[in-house]
Design a protein around this motif. Sequence first.
Motif, PDB file in Angstrom:
ATOM      1  N   LEU A 748       0.543  -1.245  -0.014  1.00  0.00           N
ATOM      2  CA  LEU A 748       0.046  -0.089  -0.027  1.00  0.00           C
ATOM      3  C   LEU A 748       1.190   1.225   0.045  1.00  0.00           C
ATOM      4  O   LEU A 748       0.472   2.313  -0.921  1.00  0.00           O
ATOM      5  N   LEU A 749       1.789   0.948   0.949  1.00  0.00           N
ATOM      6  CA  LEU A 749       3.030   2.416   1.047  1.00  0.00           C
ATOM      7  C   LEU A 749       3.210   2.658  -0.317  1.00  0.00           C
ATOM      8  O   LEU A 749       3.517   4.164  -0.924  1.00  0.00           O
ATOM      9  N   ALA A 750       3.792   1.445  -1.258  1.00  0.00           N
ATOM     10  CA  ALA A 750       4.658   1.504  -2.820  1.00  0.00           C
ATOM     11  C   ALA A 750       3.189   2.654  -3.444  1.00  0.00           C
ATOM     12  O   ALA A 750       3.210   2.979  -4.153  1.00  0.00           O
ATOM     13  N   GLU A 751       1.837   1.718  -3.402  1.00  0.00           N
ATOM     14  CA  GLU A 751       1.142   2.307  -3.892  1.00  0.00           C
ATOM     15  C   GLU A 751       0.623   3.859  -4.220  1.00  0.00           C
ATOM     16  O   GLU A 751       0.212   4.284  -4.969  1.00  0.00           O
ATOM     17  N   ILE A 752       0.765   3.842  -2.960  1.00  0.00           N
ATOM     18  CA  ILE A 752       0.718   5.763  -2.599  1.00  0.00           C
ATOM     19  C   ILE A 752       1.530   6.447  -2.623  1.00  0.00           C
ATOM     20  O   ILE A 752       1.577   7.372  -3.338  1.00  0.00           O
ATOM     21  N   HIS A 753       3.139   5.925  -2.537  1.00  0.00           N
ATOM     22  CA  HIS A 753       3.820   7.011  -3.435  1.00  0.00           C
ATOM     23  C   HIS A 753       4.122   7.157  -4.400  1.00  0.00           C
ATOM     24  O   HIS A 753       4.601   7.527  -5.277  1.00  0.00           O
ATOM     25  N   MET A 754       3.524   6.029  -5.601  1.00  0.00           N
ATOM     26  CA  MET A 754       3.329   5.734  -7.007  1.00  0.00           C
ATOM     27  C   MET A 754       2.422   6.905  -7.450  1.00  0.00           C
ATOM     28  O   MET A 754       2.254   7.349  -8.534  1.00  0.00           O
ATOM     29  N   LYS A 755       1.316   7.133  -6.941  1.00  0.00           N
ATOM     30  CA  LYS A 755       0.456   7.685  -7.341  1.00  0.00           C
ATOM     31  C   LYS A 755       0.325   9.160  -7.105  1.00  0.00           C
ATOM     32  O   LYS A 755      -0.077  10.483  -7.433  1.00  0.00           O
ATOM     33  N   SER A 756       1.455   9.868  -6.361  1.00  0.00           N
ATOM     34  CA  SER A 756       1.503  11.135  -5.578  1.00  0.00           C
ATOM     35  C   SER A 756       2.197  11.457  -6.200  1.00  0.00           C
ATOM     36  O   SER A 756       3.289  12.472  -6.358  1.00  0.00           O
ATOM     37  N   GLY A 757       2.863  11.119  -7.201  1.00  0.00           N
ATOM     38  CA  GLY A 757       4.472  11.345  -8.640  1.00  0.00           C
ATOM     39  C   GLY A 757       5.594  10.900  -8.050  1.00  0.00           C
ATOM     40  O   GLY A 757       6.576  11.319  -9.080  1.00  0.00           O
ATOM     41  N   ASN A 758       6.182  10.248  -6.712  1.00  0.00           N
ATOM     42  CA  ASN A 758       6.883   9.656  -6.713  1.00  0.00           C
ATOM     43  C   ASN A 758       7.280   7.653  -6.650  1.00  0.00           C
ATOM     44  O   ASN A 758       7.402   7.611  -5.728  1.00  0.00           O
ATOM     45  N   ALA A 759       7.182   7.499  -8.053  1.00  0.00           N
ATOM     46  CA  ALA A 759       7.722   6.798  -8.073  1.00  0.00           C
ATOM     47  C   ALA A 759       8.394   5.624  -7.620  1.00  0.00           C
ATOM     48  O   ALA A 759       9.319   4.668  -6.997  1.00  0.00           O
ATOM     49  N   VAL A 760       9.843   6.720  -7.800  1.00  0.00           N
ATOM     50  CA  VAL A 760      11.854   6.154  -6.793  1.00  0.00           C
ATOM     51  C   VAL A 760      11.513   5.790  -5.350  1.00  0.00           C
ATOM     52  O   VAL A 760      11.771   5.397  -4.688  1.00  0.00           O
ATOM     53  N   VAL A 761      10.526   6.816  -5.386  1.00  0.00           N
ATOM     54  CA  VAL A 761      10.458   6.106  -3.785  1.00  0.00           C
ATOM     55  C   VAL A 761       9.529   4.924  -3.379  1.00  0.00           C
ATOM     56  O   VAL A 761       9.624   4.218  -2.709  1.00  0.00           O
ATOM     57  N   GLY A 762       8.515   5.190  -4.142  1.00  0.00           N
ATOM     58  CA  GLY A 762       7.670   3.360  -3.951  1.00  0.00           C
ATOM     59  C   GLY A 762       8.457   2.211  -4.406  1.00  0.00           C
ATOM     60  O   GLY A 762       7.594   1.404  -3.160  1.00  0.00           O
ATOM     61  N   LEU A 763       9.801   2.340  -5.587  1.00  0.00           N
ATOM     62  CA  LEU A 763      10.381   1.056  -5.359  1.00  0.00           C
ATOM     63  C   LEU A 763      10.634   0.473  -4.545  1.00  0.00           C
ATOM     64  O   LEU A 763      10.277  -0.866  -4.092  1.00  0.00           O
ATOM     65  N   PRO A 764      11.463   0.790  -3.538  1.00  0.00           N
ATOM     66  CA  PRO A 764      12.071  -0.058  -2.240  1.00  0.00           C
ATOM     67  C   PRO A 764      10.876  -0.552  -1.494  1.00  0.00           C
ATOM     68  O   PRO A 764      11.214  -2.036  -0.941  1.00  0.00           O
ATOM     69  N   TYR A 765       8.973  -0.066  -1.417  1.00  0.00           N
ATOM     70  CA  TYR A 765       8.581  -0.951  -0.697  1.00  0.00           C
ATOM     71  C   TYR A 765       7.918  -1.401  -1.227  1.00  0.00           C
ATOM     72  O   TYR A 765       7.616  -2.622  -0.743  1.00  0.00           O
ATOM     73  N   ALA A 766       7.882  -1.883  -2.917  1.00  0.00           N
ATOM     74  CA  ALA A 766       7.944  -2.722  -3.979  1.00  0.00           C
ATOM     75  C   ALA A 766       8.819  -3.792  -3.220  1.00  0.00           C
ATOM     76  O   ALA A 766       7.493  -4.903  -3.422  1.00  0.00           O
ATOM     77  N   LEU A 767       9.509  -3.646  -3.666  1.00  0.00           N
ATOM     78  CA  LEU A 767      10.761  -4.905  -3.200  1.00  0.00           C
ATOM     79  C   LEU A 767      10.969  -5.261  -1.669  1.00  0.00           C
ATOM     80  O   LEU A 767      11.325  -6.431  -1.896  1.00  0.00           O
ATOM     81  N   ALA A 768      10.210  -4.325  -1.379  1.00  0.00           N
ATOM     82  CA  ALA A 768      10.561  -5.113   0.686  1.00  0.00           C
ATOM     83  C   ALA A 768       9.029  -6.189   0.632  1.00  0.00           C
ATOM     84  O   ALA A 768       9.275  -7.311   0.927  1.00  0.00           O
ATOM     85  N   SER A 769       8.378  -5.605  -0.262  1.00  0.00           N
ATOM     86  CA  SER A 769       6.537  -6.444   0.349  1.00  0.00           C
ATOM     87  C   SER A 769       7.163  -7.145  -1.016  1.00  0.00           C
ATOM     88  O   SER A 769       6.235  -9.141  -0.545  1.00  0.00           O
TER      89      SER A 769
END
Length: 922
Positions: A748-769
């Motif tokens: 969910l944190l990765a999705e939040i950062h993706m929709k807020s326009g910070n895809a780079v910040v969301g990548l670590p969360y997706a990889l951790a998931s």
Amino acid sequence: MAGVVKAPGAFAITPHKVSVCILVNIYASPSQISVPFPFSSVSQHNRLGLYLLALTKSCDDILEPKLDQLINQLREIGGLLDHWLTDHVTSRLSSLSSPDDLFNFFNELRETLGGPDSGVMEDDQVILDPNSNLGMFLRRCILAFNLLTFEGICHLLTNIGIYCKEAISSCSSYELRRVDDSGNDFESLSEDENMDLNLVFKKINEEMEARKRATEQVSFHLHLPKELSTLVEDIEVSADPKSEHNDKGRESSSYASGELLRDVDPNGGVFLRTNWQIQGYLMEQADAIEKHGSSFTLNAFELTLRQLQKLAPELHRVHFLRYLNNLYHDDYFSALENLHRYFDYSAGTEGFDFVPPAGCNSFGRYEIALLCLGMMHFHFGHPKKALEVLTEAVRVSQQHSNDTCLAYTLAAMCNLLSEIGFSTTSGILGSPFSPMISVGTSLSVQQQLFVLLKGSLKRAESLKLKQLVAANHLAMAKFDLTHVQRPLLSFGPKTSMKLRTCPIIVCKELRSGYHLISEFCCEGSTMTADGAFSTAWLKNLQKPMGSLVLSQDNGSRNNYNPFLFFTQPSSIPGSVMQLVGSSYLHRATAWEIYGSAPLARANALVYATCFADASSSSDAALVHVKLIQHLAVFKGYKEAFAALKTAEEKFLCVSKSRILIMKLQLLHERALHRGHLKLAQQVCDELGVLASSVTAVDMELKTEASLRHARTLLAAKQFSQAAAVAHSLFCMCYKFNLQVESATVLLLLAEIHMKSGNAVVGLPYALASLSYCQTFNLDLLRASATLTLAELWLSLGSNHAKTALTLLHGAFPMILGHGGLELCARAYITEAKCYLSDPSFSVSKNPELVLDPLRQAADELQALEHHELMAEAFYLMAIVFDKLGQPEQREEAACSFKNHVMSLDHPHDVEDPIQSDTLLNA
């Protein structure tokens, strides 16, 4: 005085037992060779023998059947002989008009039993073994009759007369119909028999009047007052299967109704119950309370228990029944008071009928009282108090060498640690008598739980407690499902190991519980199980199935189906069936976590089909919730809400019930898809209110409420607030070791950062998931995380379109095979966006490669009413049609896109009875 331990009640002779003795005498006539008269075949003779076996085992029930009920049962199993059997029983009963007749009758029963030389007998001769079940029953009846005083014999005669007279009115109409159909005539009876019958009933009327006057002065059987006599009298239960209903509310109310013990006989007939029968009734009600939970009627049963407690204070188990009744209705103070009273008055020895064993210590059953108190604190959401009390129960059990109680206490502690989110148990499990003292208290909660589970399983196996062994195997499977087994010692040579859960171990633990169904042993009295089996068999004769197969209205009795007799309910105890059913619930949960929706649904359906009768109300509600969730994910909200309405009619929608929580979840998801953000936030608040305010209690509900609150903020485009709520939720999940929930929150944190326009910040969360999913074998969640990772790569620019498409195609088999409507639609839309973003892809050359997944996504989202994703799908379709030079299709797609955007931005309130019933009454 109250609390005096008395000997168990004696076996009392009643008119029903006299009727059974008559049938046994027919079955084993002493002067008959080969097949006795009137049986024409061995199968007819054996059929009556099996019926008598079940009938004698059920003679210790609380309520004995009336004569008309016995006649109805004979009609079911008698086949062509039912007329002769019923006539013989009624005529023999009517002939018992004096004490001499009773003496002669029981003397005849002595001849039915085989003597010391019964081993020498002619071929095919029927002799009843005195040590058989039927022989023991006859011996008990003869002994009970010999112990009667002359007054008791006269009283038995009066009861037999009332017993016969009650059946005359109900049987007369049937006998008249039978006379018309068969051509038989009552005049075939001898005049002497008619004269005897008239004299008998004349004598009955006189004795009934005399008895009515006598009972006002002195009680004939007991020293108890007359009110207690009315409390334990039989009632007349209708044998008509058409009058039985399957309504759950009425069924649960019938358990607690005071009419079970109240006199309804206008002639004042009284048949007293023994102490064992009253105890059996209370045990039956205890099982009913635990099965039906809060749907069990509180006030009516409480009134009955109070009356029974007032009139018979020796029945200390009444306090325990009041404790259970208040426990499942969430009355903490009343439950605590009655639990203390029960163990104060009886020391847990069941009081009235308990015979203390030799060498019994003076402490009673203090450790069992502590175990019950700990489970009560656990039920009411007091985890620390529960753990302290259970630790004390371990200490007392060790001091008193009560290994059985120790095994159950360890199992209760395992259940507590697995259900409640403890971050640490230091200071609680560190006492000198703690089971963790041997390995130290520096272990984590999960390691302590693992040691406790192993110890509890080993102790249960050594004590041969089969049901506890099966329960421990289920607990081990639940532990292995969500925990990685790490070495307890951190020193020594390092060996290579995979820090992952093992589904094979989980399946082995679940399969270990299946052996209980074949090699179970009841940890209580085996006679209770036999009696319960016989009672269930006799009750099955009243079911509509029997009346349909053996209908009396079709004018023929040649359609008797012998298979019906031999296909009666199994004698497996209900607790064993409930444990085996729980294994299927655990399998359904395991397959949900692993991501196999078909297998999860199959196991849920097996449980709902095969174990519904033995399941508790909470387990039955859980399986309904699983099936409704499957409908919502794969069929849409229309079918899910229809199934939810059916479930609400079956289960009471009380506070914190699974059905109510499921209802709020469906309302929240549909509100988000429709764009009703205010309604979605209101539903989140309702979920939060249902959770307990106590720390570490209702962790699953608290996690669900916070997760949905973050999704609501994300839908409202409040990205910073949504990220803050999700981050706080992840910290809580990490603190209490909620691993599966942690993977979901990271996604969910990765999705939040993706929709807020910070895809780079969301990548670590997706990889951790993804890392969490690989560790715990969360295959479907891993596919969803891969889809989110592909969307993140695509958000970084068109140069990463091929990388995103490669990731997506790798997850496609799992998504399309096991994913729901929304996940599949997201995958289709992401695939189309990857193709459209790829500079090397030409829409004009291969347009169907993009249009097909978009059409498929639009069709699947229609059932979910997901306006946001449907708007995105039609927007992409409009772009493709524009590039293809098809203005009509482009305008149609653009119009659909506009409609969904307007519905999302300006949601219109639609009258929804389900929504209004939930929120307006909140």
